[in-house]
Design a protein around this motif. Structure first.
Motif, PDB file in Angstrom:
ATOM      1  N   SER A  74       0.051  -2.277  -5.617  1.00 28.92           N
ATOM      2  CA  SER A  74      -1.032  -3.130  -6.110  1.00 28.92           C
ATOM      3  C   SER A  74      -0.893  -3.390  -7.606  1.00 28.92           C
ATOM      4  CB  SER A  74      -2.377  -2.476  -5.825  1.00 28.92           C
ATOM      5  OG  SER A  74      -2.617  -2.419  -4.439  1.00 28.92           O
ATOM      6  N   ASP A 132      -9.355  -0.212  -2.723  1.00 30.54           N
ATOM      7  CA  ASP A 132      -9.219   0.309  -1.359  1.00 30.54           C
ATOM      8  C   ASP A 132     -10.601   0.760  -0.886  1.00 30.54           C
ATOM      9  OD1 ASP A 132      -6.548  -0.104  -1.701  1.00 30.54           O
ATOM     10  OD2 ASP A 132      -5.990   2.013  -1.742  1.00 30.54           O
ATOM     11  N   THR A 148      -4.942  -2.650   4.958  1.00 29.51           N
ATOM     12  CA  THR A 148      -3.822  -1.761   5.226  1.00 29.51           C
ATOM     13  C   THR A 148      -3.294  -1.922   6.644  1.00 29.51           C
ATOM     14  OG1 THR A 148      -4.769  -0.178   3.657  1.00 29.51           O
ATOM     15  CG2 THR A 148      -3.077   0.647   5.140  1.00 29.51           C
ATOM     16  N   HIS A 200      -2.422  -4.719   0.065  1.00 24.45           N
ATOM     17  CA  HIS A 200      -2.296  -3.298   0.414  1.00 24.45           C
ATOM     18  C   HIS A 200      -1.830  -3.110   1.854  1.00 24.45           C
ATOM     19  CE1 HIS A 200      -3.534   1.027   0.529  1.00 24.45           C
ATOM     20  NE2 HIS A 200      -3.323   0.955  -0.783  1.00 24.45           N
ATOM     21  N   GLY A 248       0.824  -1.194   0.000  1.00 21.45           N
ATOM     22  CA  GLY A 248       0.000   0.000   0.000  1.00 21.45           C
ATOM     23  C   GLY A 248       0.864   1.251   0.000  1.00 21.45           C
ATOM     24  N   GLU A 292      -8.341  -5.412   0.526  1.00 21.19           N
ATOM     25  CA  GLU A 292      -7.448  -4.423   1.133  1.00 21.19           C
ATOM     26  C   GLU A 292      -7.416  -4.610   2.644  1.00 21.19           C
ATOM     27  OE1 GLU A 292      -7.227  -0.877   3.514  1.00 21.19           O
ATOM     28  OE2 GLU A 292      -9.022  -0.807   2.246  1.00 21.19           O
TER      29      GLU A 292
END
Length: 248
Positions: free
Chosen positions: A20, A157, A179, A214, A10, A177
């Motif tokens: 990505s 995302d 993160t 990510h 990410g 995703e």
């Protein structure tokens, strides 16, 4: 159907990694999904620029679309230019990356198509369904169904949304995703997800496999895997360059 990871960082690419970027293949048709920072050299380890049949971009942040520019350059400036490449993205998402070159340089190298939620797209052997998911900018969740009925769902995302379960419903592979491992900071909570969130979505949707992507650069995979496994009992991994999933 084969799903191959080119990168999964990410924000920016960590050393030796890429942001990505994924390739989905079926019946010889190759879709390049989210050409983020540093993904093109990884792609070129697998195929040439002219071998890409379509590009899908979830949203306009550069860690998801910056390498579209060198891909188009490689096609347009070849001794024998490749045919126009179909490129699908939310409206306006690619304005900045396409403006990196004068229009005449890339003229004829691509055709632009808007991703619209609720409007299916026939893409080679795939059916593409698009979902509107919350992020800092417009973001398209992507559900690709192959000719054999196998399904890959990808969140781009996203923050929390009831649409995520619809996107991932009974998918053979959910690419989500993640993160942060467990808690998204308050200022980003409406726009980003955690591995804990991804595990809950995969479990609720009945996804066959979960691939976390990510992750914040240079963070270990183990906390994310443990957080997702708290609610999801299926096959689980973190997206890293070279990871490939064959769906049969």
């Amino acid at each position: 159907m084969r799903f191959t990871v080119l990168g999964g960082c990410g924000a920016w690419p960590a050393a030796g990694q890429a942001c990505s970027g994924y390739v989905v293949e079926e019946e010889g048709f190759r879709v390049f999904v989210d050409p983020g920072y540093a993904t093109l050299p990884r792609l070129f380890e697998l195929m040439g620029a002219a071998d890409v049949d379509a590009v899908l971009v979830t949203h306009g942040h550069p860690d998801h679309c910056s390498d579209l520019n060198p891909l188009l350059r490689a096609r347009a400036l070849a001794d024998v230019p490749a045919p126009a490449l179909p490129v699908y993205a939310p409206p306006g998402a690619l304005d900045a990356v396409l403006a990196l070159d004068r229009a005449s340089m890339l003229a004829g190298s691509f055709t632009s198509h808007a991703l619209e939620p609720g409007v299916p797209v026939e893409l080679g052997p795939f059916r593409l369904d698009v979902f509107d998911l919350p992020h800092h900018v417009p973001n398209a969740g992507l559900r690709l169904t192959g000719a054999g009925g196998r399904v890959v769902a990808y969140t781009g995302d996203t923050g929390p949304s009831a649409e995520l379960v619809r996107l991932a419903k009974d998918a053979d592979l959910l690419v989500a995703e993640a993160t942060y491992p467990e808690r998204v900071p308050d200022e980003d909570a409406p726009y980003l997800s955690s591995a804990l969130d991804a595990g809950r979505t995969a479990a609720s949707a009945g996804a066959g496999r979960l691939l976390l992507t990510h992750l914040w650069p240079d963070t270990p995979a183990e906390p994310a895997l443990a957080a997702a496994a708290a609610s999801y009992g299926g096959e689980l991994a973190v997206a890293a360059a070279g990871v490939s999933v064959d769906l049969r």
